[in-house]
Design an enzyme around this catalytic site. Structure first.
Site: not given
Length: 333
Positions: A116, A256, A286
């Site tokens: 990520c 994020h 996500n």
């Protein structure tokens, strides 16, 4: 501190698949509920790539928007950095596949895999080519088809992730904006807390690895949550301190988009109010290294972030890896 000539995001683009998988849809797949998912993650729905859609095809669509927004032609691009944990295949790189799809000639291309954290790491690397005068135009891609590495019987992970892509064109700064600094860090001792166990050289694909769902995401949610809050907060404070800034100097915080509880916890520790925090994970879940460019693209398109705004971006990903970037937004729509 950032050194060399200034570097700014001259164009930003994003793409998400049309198919929506809502929490109500997941209730039919796994033992869960909309209330359970919403209260623990903040996610209401996520996008799922259609048959035939791949990480590179989504990246290409996002890149096309970024290129047009930057007012350049594909032939101006000197380097392509593809950031993804779910490439179309082990090789060639997704960056090379995008190069073919967009007919970008004479450009270097490679993939970067940092979970990520990938897109922020990619921006940091790309900025160095421009800051050092080695190049003038770099395309950074972030894309994932995470739906294809999910264990759809594991409610602790399958509710979290979605598919999508984003892209940014980096150029020498002209409009008063630019990257002010970045901080990158990692700690491999936590590597097992978020991983895809099989499919690599350590555990090649076999009947057994498939039967045991070892080609899907495995995550220690509690450990990731604890480390994410701590590392993202520490990294942000390091970057702010290097610039002699405080959270009060930040116009917008773009984290994020992993989990609303992580986002809220970090923002609270930094003293950044909700109205200054960009959140869109309720729509997309996500999307790993696609989450930052998607959030940037939407905030710019909606006119929320404006030229001259100071942005703070923080990420955490597999590795564990994490980082921060502070930049002054200079893109004119």
């Amino acid at each position: 501190m950032f050194k060399g000539r200034s570097v700014e995001i001259a164009g930003i683009g994003a793409y998400v698949p049309e198919k929506i998988l809502s929490n109500a849809d997941l209730e039919k797949i796994v033992d869960t509920s909309d209330e359970w998912i919403t209260t623990r993650t903040g996610i209401k729905e996520r996008r799922i790539a259609a048959e035939g859609e791949t990480t590179s095809s989504m990246m290409a669509k996002a890149a096309d928007l970024a290129i047009k927004q930057a007012g350049i032609s594909p032939s101006d691009i000197e380097l392509i950095i593809g950031c993804t944990a779910t490439p179309d295949m082990a090789f060639p790189s997704s960056a090379c596949l995008v190069q073919k799809q967009l007919s970008i000639p004479n450009a270097g291309a490679f993939d970067l895999e940092s979970g990520c954290s990938g897109f922020l790491y990619g921006l940091s690397i790309a900025s160095q080519f421009i800051a050092s005068n080695a190049m003038d135009t770099v395309l950074v891609l972030g894309g994932e088809t995470l739906s294809r590495i999910q264990n759809w019987s594991d409610r602790s992970t399958c509710v979290l992730f979605g598919d999508g892509a984003g892209a940014a064109v980096l150029k020498p700064g002209k409009s008063g904006g630019g990257i002010l600094n970045f901080h990158l860090d990692s700690d491999g001792t936590y590597g097992g807390a978020l991983c895809l166990p099989a499919g690599g050289s350590a555990m090649p694909a076999s009947k057994e690895t498939v039967e045991k769902n070892l080609h899907t995401v495995h995550m220690d949610g509690r450990e990731i949550f604890r480390q994410a809050v701590t590392k993202m907060t520490e990294s942000a404070l390091i970057s702010l301190g290097e610039l002699g800034m405080s959270p009060n100097d930040i116009d917008y915080y773009i984290p994020h988009q992993a989990n609303i509880r992580i986002i809220d916890s970090v923002a609270k520790k930094l003293g950044i109010p909700k109205e200054k925090t960009i959140v869109n994970l309720q729509k997309y879940g996500n999307t790993s290294c696609a989450s930052l460019p998607i959030a940037l693209y939407e905030a710019d398109k909606e006119g929320k972030i404006k030229p001259g705004d100071t942005l703070l971006m923080t990420v955490v990903g597999a590795g564990l890896s994490w980082g921060t970037m502070i930049l002054k937004w200079g893109h004119e729509k």
